[in-house]
Design a protein around this motif. Sequence first.
Motif, PDB file in Angstrom:
ATOM      1  N   LYS A   1       0.827  -1.196   0.000  1.00 14.65           N
ATOM      2  CA  LYS A   1       0.000   0.000   0.000  1.00 14.65           C
ATOM      3  C   LYS A   1       0.867   1.253   0.000  1.00 14.65           C
ATOM      4  O   LYS A   1       0.588   2.203  -0.729  1.00 14.65           O
ATOM      5  CB  LYS A   1      -0.912  -0.030   1.228  1.00 14.65           C
ATOM      6  N   GLU A   2       1.919   1.256   0.826  1.00 12.14           N
ATOM      7  CA  GLU A   2       2.812   2.404   0.903  1.00 12.14           C
ATOM      8  C   GLU A   2       3.557   2.610  -0.404  1.00 12.14           C
ATOM      9  O   GLU A   2       3.820   3.744  -0.801  1.00 12.14           O
ATOM     10  CB  GLU A   2       3.802   2.225   2.050  1.00 12.14           C
ATOM     11  N   ALA A   3       3.888   1.534  -1.069  1.00 13.96           N
ATOM     12  CA  ALA A   3       4.599   1.625  -2.346  1.00 13.96           C
ATOM     13  C   ALA A   3       3.647   1.884  -3.514  1.00 13.96           C
ATOM     14  O   ALA A   3       4.074   1.979  -4.654  1.00 13.96           O
ATOM     15  CB  ALA A   3       5.382   0.339  -2.604  1.00 13.96           C
ATOM     16  N   GLU A   4       2.345   1.986  -3.195  1.00 11.12           N
ATOM     17  CA  GLU A   4       1.311   2.205  -4.209  1.00 11.12           C
ATOM     18  C   GLU A   4       1.363   1.143  -5.303  1.00 11.12           C
ATOM     19  O   GLU A   4       1.228   1.430  -6.486  1.00 11.12           O
ATOM     20  CB  GLU A   4       1.402   3.611  -4.774  1.00 11.12           C
ATOM     21  N   THR A   5       1.576  -0.099  -4.854  1.00  9.27           N
ATOM     22  CA  THR A   5       1.600  -1.241  -5.759  1.00  9.27           C
ATOM     23  C   THR A   5       0.360  -2.075  -5.506  1.00  9.27           C
ATOM     24  O   THR A   5       0.050  -2.413  -4.367  1.00  9.27           O
ATOM     25  CB  THR A   5       2.853  -2.107  -5.508  1.00  9.27           C
TER      26      THR A   5
ATOM     27  N   THR B   1      -0.558 -12.765  -5.489  1.00  8.28           N
ATOM     28  CA  THR B   1      -0.420 -12.156  -4.163  1.00  8.28           C
ATOM     29  C   THR B   1      -1.663 -12.428  -3.324  1.00  8.28           C
ATOM     30  O   THR B   1      -1.559 -12.808  -2.148  1.00  8.28           O
ATOM     31  CB  THR B   1      -0.196 -10.640  -4.285  1.00  8.28           C
ATOM     32  N   LEU B   2      -2.832 -12.236  -3.907  1.00 12.50           N
ATOM     33  CA  LEU B   2      -4.076 -12.466  -3.173  1.00 12.50           C
ATOM     34  C   LEU B   2      -4.196 -13.913  -2.709  1.00 12.50           C
ATOM     35  O   LEU B   2      -4.602 -14.172  -1.571  1.00 12.50           O
ATOM     36  CB  LEU B   2      -5.284 -12.091  -4.032  1.00 12.50           C
ATOM     37  N   ILE B   3      -3.834 -14.844  -3.558  1.00 14.10           N
ATOM     38  CA  ILE B   3      -3.904 -16.267  -3.207  1.00 14.10           C
ATOM     39  C   ILE B   3      -3.002 -16.560  -2.017  1.00 14.10           C
ATOM     40  O   ILE B   3      -3.393 -17.258  -1.081  1.00 14.10           O
ATOM     41  CB  ILE B   3      -3.540 -17.142  -4.425  1.00 14.10           C
ATOM     42  N   GLU B   4      -1.795 -16.034  -2.035  1.00 13.47           N
ATOM     43  CA  GLU B   4      -0.852 -16.279  -0.944  1.00 13.47           C
ATOM     44  C   GLU B   4      -1.324 -15.640   0.358  1.00 13.47           C
ATOM     45  O   GLU B   4      -1.212 -16.236   1.431  1.00 13.47           O
ATOM     46  CB  GLU B   4       0.546 -15.784  -1.311  1.00 13.47           C
ATOM     47  N   VAL B   5      -1.861 -14.436   0.279  1.00 14.09           N
ATOM     48  CA  VAL B   5      -2.357 -13.771   1.487  1.00 14.09           C
ATOM     49  C   VAL B   5      -3.569 -14.515   2.034  1.00 14.09           C
ATOM     50  O   VAL B   5      -3.704 -14.689   3.251  1.00 14.09           O
ATOM     51  CB  VAL B   5      -2.675 -12.285   1.200  1.00 14.09           C
ATOM     52  N   LEU B   6      -4.448 -14.970   1.161  1.00 13.76           N
ATOM     53  CA  LEU B   6      -5.611 -15.741   1.620  1.00 13.76           C
ATOM     54  C   LEU B   6      -5.186 -17.045   2.280  1.00 13.76           C
ATOM     55  O   LEU B   6      -5.775 -17.464   3.281  1.00 13.76           O
ATOM     56  CB  LEU B   6      -6.565 -16.008   0.448  1.00 13.76           C
TER      57      LEU B   6
END
Length: 112
Positions: free
Chosen positions: A2-6, A12-17
């Motif tokens: 979020k801070e890097a505005e990426t 990424t979503l799969i890994e975070v989930l």
Amino acid sequence: MKEAETDPNEVTLIEVLSACASIGAMDFGKWIDEYASKRGFQNDVYVATALVDMYAKCGNLDHAFRVFENMPQKNEVSWNAMISALAFHGRAQEALSLFKRMSQEGGCCSAK
């Protein structure tokens, strides 16, 4: 990110989930669900399957089933995630019924 505005992608979503499912962080998983929905990632079979898995492992089968039913396409992994979730939570008859439905819809195998 979020801070890097990426912006996160599907991987990424799969890994975070997966991480959310492992530690029972359903609140953050719900946030990811909302993010995925806004960005159209819920139509990705892999992201949707990760959502099913996360909700199931966090104990919310209703949300898991909602995501599963709304998937535009399902593969063997998504069927397995939902069937396993039902069985794990003691809903064996529903798991068997879903397996039969999978067989009839051509999701994997033919029941004999």
